[in-house]
Design a protein around this motif. Structure first.
Motif, PDB file in Angstrom:
ATOM      1  N   SER A 142      -0.155 -44.051 -10.928  1.00  0.00           N
ATOM      2  CA  SER A 142       1.210 -43.591 -10.647  1.00  0.00           C
ATOM      3  C   SER A 142       1.831 -43.004 -11.900  1.00  0.00           C
ATOM      4  O   SER A 142       1.611 -43.511 -13.001  1.00  0.00           O
ATOM      5  CB  SER A 142       2.084 -44.760 -10.208  1.00  0.00           C
ATOM      6  N   LEU A 191       2.568 -33.116 -12.969  1.00  0.00           N
ATOM      7  CA  LEU A 191       1.841 -32.903 -11.715  1.00  0.00           C
ATOM      8  C   LEU A 191       1.542 -31.415 -11.513  1.00  0.00           C
ATOM      9  O   LEU A 191       0.423 -31.028 -11.165  1.00  0.00           O
ATOM     10  CB  LEU A 191       2.679 -33.442 -10.551  1.00  0.00           C
ATOM     11  N   LEU A 233      -1.962 -29.385 -11.241  1.00  0.00           N
ATOM     12  CA  LEU A 233      -2.249 -28.535 -10.074  1.00  0.00           C
ATOM     13  C   LEU A 233      -2.547 -27.088 -10.470  1.00  0.00           C
ATOM     14  O   LEU A 233      -2.991 -26.290  -9.642  1.00  0.00           O
ATOM     15  CB  LEU A 233      -1.054 -28.550  -9.116  1.00  0.00           C
ATOM     16  N   ILE A 286      -8.599 -30.591  -4.952  1.00  0.00           N
ATOM     17  CA  ILE A 286      -7.302 -31.279  -5.023  1.00  0.00           C
ATOM     18  C   ILE A 286      -6.568 -31.157  -3.690  1.00  0.00           C
ATOM     19  O   ILE A 286      -6.391 -30.051  -3.177  1.00  0.00           O
ATOM     20  CB  ILE A 286      -6.414 -30.687  -6.143  1.00  0.00           C
ATOM     21  N   TYR A 319      -2.961 -31.718  -2.143  1.00  0.00           N
ATOM     22  CA  TYR A 319      -1.605 -31.878  -2.672  1.00  0.00           C
ATOM     23  C   TYR A 319      -0.635 -32.206  -1.543  1.00  0.00           C
ATOM     24  O   TYR A 319      -0.618 -31.532  -0.511  1.00  0.00           O
ATOM     25  CB  TYR A 319      -1.203 -30.577  -3.381  1.00  0.00           C
ATOM     26  N   ILE A 376      -9.426 -35.546  -4.946  1.00  0.00           N
ATOM     27  CA  ILE A 376      -8.220 -36.096  -5.590  1.00  0.00           C
ATOM     28  C   ILE A 376      -7.036 -35.833  -4.666  1.00  0.00           C
ATOM     29  O   ILE A 376      -6.858 -34.702  -4.195  1.00  0.00           O
ATOM     30  CB  ILE A 376      -7.929 -35.386  -6.935  1.00  0.00           C
ATOM     31  N   MET A 399      -2.980 -35.837  -4.585  1.00  0.00           N
ATOM     32  CA  MET A 399      -1.814 -35.906  -5.475  1.00  0.00           C
ATOM     33  C   MET A 399      -0.548 -35.868  -4.631  1.00  0.00           C
ATOM     34  O   MET A 399      -0.349 -34.940  -3.849  1.00  0.00           O
ATOM     35  CB  MET A 399      -1.839 -34.738  -6.461  1.00  0.00           C
ATOM     36  N   ASP A 404       3.716 -36.168  -4.433  1.00  0.00           N
ATOM     37  CA  ASP A 404       4.972 -36.075  -5.178  1.00  0.00           C
ATOM     38  C   ASP A 404       6.050 -36.826  -4.390  1.00  0.00           C
ATOM     39  O   ASP A 404       6.409 -36.415  -3.291  1.00  0.00           O
ATOM     40  CB  ASP A 404       5.350 -34.590  -5.341  1.00  0.00           C
ATOM     41  N   LEU A 424      -3.315 -39.856  -7.204  1.00  0.00           N
ATOM     42  CA  LEU A 424      -2.342 -39.732  -8.294  1.00  0.00           C
ATOM     43  C   LEU A 424      -0.981 -39.513  -7.643  1.00  0.00           C
ATOM     44  O   LEU A 424      -0.826 -38.572  -6.860  1.00  0.00           O
ATOM     45  CB  LEU A 424      -2.721 -38.535  -9.169  1.00  0.00           C
ATOM     46  N   LEU A 425      -0.028 -40.385  -7.939  1.00  0.00           N
ATOM     47  CA  LEU A 425       1.267 -40.170  -7.302  1.00  0.00           C
ATOM     48  C   LEU A 425       2.418 -40.233  -8.294  1.00  0.00           C
ATOM     49  O   LEU A 425       2.412 -41.025  -9.224  1.00  0.00           O
ATOM     50  CB  LEU A 425       1.482 -41.128  -6.133  1.00  0.00           C
TER      51      LEU A 425
END
Lengths: 278, 258
Positions: free
Chosen positions: B38, B51, B55, B79, B81, B159, B161, B163, B191-192
């Motif tokens: 995180s 982030l 990206l 990725i 997103y 991955i 990610m 937001d 991943l956040l």
């Protein structure tokens, strides 16, 4: 009703037939591009592009009268100015460095000013009313040919790049991350709006373009949940409004563009009251 | 909890500035496969900027970012997103299935049968298959978030990610999201970026606290107490304040008891 049908079939009154054909033909770009304008909230961009077109019309009229240049027609002037304005707005949208509403305001006012300035210095008398408010009854065969060509271009791009235009309109950043060059699609959409605007100048005129580009898709938006359905419904609705508006204007002996837009606005108000909420 | 395998994101000496205003300074971090990491920090601390740099939407002023050994722009295909839901126009006429399918969009051409199958499978993964014909705008906040996750999953991502995944969703939807992310973490790195410290404490292996520069913390039971000491209070909690404050107090008290 019979009188209108007789007028449509009367070989000595081709302008009524041309007006109906033009109305039906233009329903396609109105429906397709108008739907994108509504969902992307680009109404004021369309307004700026249409008012910028008056600059090109004014210059073309001036050059045509002063220097007897026949090939540079007002329609061509409108095309060039509207495309140029479209490019400037595209660059402003993409760079994100300028406030877009300011850019739109400048283009809107400057286009009108250039147009009126050149019309005022053009030798002889030029009536700007037909450009500002349009007159579908003045269209001829070559106008129909031009509308058909522009129709073809708009249909080609909106069909083959529909998925990309939809994805970019819904979530530009995500689409860019997927590796799609969204800048190309943003410019493409603004150029397609420019072309649609040029089509409409001869039909509803510069001032009323915003209404016609937004009202049928906005009505469709009340009853549809997909962009594809919104476009299809907008095209049908546009064709109906164009035909009915022409019929009513013939019946009431009133200007076609005003009657058509008032009819569209009335339908909008009625549908607004009965819309479904998703 | 140590699941470290190979490095999948590697950031070295990263600096970034908007015009002359520095946002990130000398950031160094490695993220490993199948970790949940995180990024937390105050508003304007550089969370979303980091982030966006990973990206490939922004370019670093100096330093390097490698995703799966490649520059971010070259690694976009691995990725997935999930942007902030608040960014979307809720009146946009698009169905749930079309939204998910748009994850398979390419520069040119139409969607294929494979694209449609992938989209249907992703929708099934987030348990929203029954909603595929529904308008996106008719869903609840939590359902919308899951649809956006499904869209990210259509891309064969390794991955994921996210937001602010818990913004504008109720606590029960947060629990559902928590379970979904844990399930996805069996095969993906997550991943956040979030303000929601209670959510972070429940789910992540590591927390990266960022305020121009980056400090790494294990997300243990005393996570909220540690954040309070680092940031002089608890400036991170912006939503569901009472609930989260209570949750933090409980966790921190629990940590003190230990």
């Amino acid at each position: 009703m019979n009188g209108f049908l007789n007028a449509l079939l009367n070989p000595e009154m081709p302008f009524i037939r041309f007006a109906l054909i033009a109305g039906l033909l233009s329903s396609i770009p109105f429906g397709v591009i108008g739907s994108f304008v509504v969902v992307k909230r680009m109404t004021y961009i369309a307004g700026a592009l249409s008012h910028a077109a008056l600059g090109g019309i004014g210059i073309a009229l001036y050059i045509g009268e002063k220097y007897h240049v026949e090939f540079f027609t007002p329609m061509m002037g409108a095309f060039l100015f509207s495309m140029l304005a479209g490019l400037v707005i595209s660059m402003a949208v993409i760079s994100g460095k300028e406030r877009i509403d300011t850019v739109i305001g400048v283009i809107w006012a400057a286009g009108m000013s250039v147009g009126l300035l050149f019309i005022s210095i053009t030798p002889g008398y030029v009536d700007p009313m037909s450009y500002l408010f349009g007159n579908i009854l003045l269209l001829n065969g070559s106008d129909l040919a031009l509308i058909s060509i522009l129709n073809g271009i708009i249909l080609f791009f909106s069909f083959f790049f529909y998925n990309q235009l939809l994805a970019t309109a819904f979530d530009e950043e995500f689409t860019r991350i997927r590796g799609v060059n969204t800048v190309v699609y943003q410019i493409m959409l603004i150029m397609l709006i420019s072309m649609t605007v040029i089509l409409m100048i001869s039909i509803v005129g510069i001032v009323m373009i915003i209404a016609f580009l937004t009202i049928p898709p906005a009505i469709s938006g009340f009853f549809t949940k997909r962009l594809r359905s919104m476009i299809a419904f907008s095209i049908l609705l546009c064709a109906f409004i164009m035909s009915a508006g022409l019929f009513l204007s013939y019946l009431l002996k009133l200007p076609a563009s005003s009657v058509t837009i008032l009819l569209a606005s009335l339908i909008y108000v009625i549908c607004f009251m009965f819309k479904r909420d998703y | 909890m140590n699941k470290k395998t190979g490095k999948i994101i590697s950031i070295k000496n990263l600096c970034f500035a908007y015009s002359h205003y520095p946002v990130l300074s000398d950031v160094n971090i490695d993220i490993y496969e199948k970790e949940i990491v995180s990024i937390v920090g105050p508003n304007g601390g550089g969370k979303t900027t980091l982030l966006r740099l990973i990206l490939g939407l922004l370019k670093p002023k100096s330093g390097t970012i490698l995703v799966d050994g490649r520059p971010p722009a070259a690694a976009s295909q691995i990725i997935g997103y999930v942007p902030q839901r608040a960014r979307h126009d809720n009146s946009f006429p698009i169905t749930v299935f079309e939204t998910v399918l748009s994850g398979r969009v390419r520069s040119f051409g139409f969607y294929t049968k494979t694209d449609r199958l992938k989209a249907a499978k992703s929708l099934d993964e987030v348990s929203l298959s029954d909603f595929f014909k529904e308008p996106f705008s008719s869903l609840s906040g939590g359902q919308m978030q899951r649809v956006l996750i499904a869209r990210a999953l259509t891309t064969d991502a390794r991955i994921l990610m996210l937001d602010e995944p818990t913004s504008n969703i109720d606590p029960s939807a947060g629990d559902t999201l928590n379970s979904l992310l844990k399930k996805l973490n069996e095969t993906m790195t997550i991943l956040l970026v979030t303000h929601d410290t209670a959510f972070v404490a429940n789910i992540t292996d590591r927390a990266l606290c960022i305020n121009k520069t980056l400090v790494e913390h294990p997300a243990d039971d005393n996570f909220c107490g540690m954040l309070a000491s680092v940031y002089d209070g608890n400036p991170l909690v912006v939503r569901h304040e009472k609930l989260i404050e209570q949750s933090c107090r409980d966790k921190c008290n629990h940590g003190d008891d230990k």
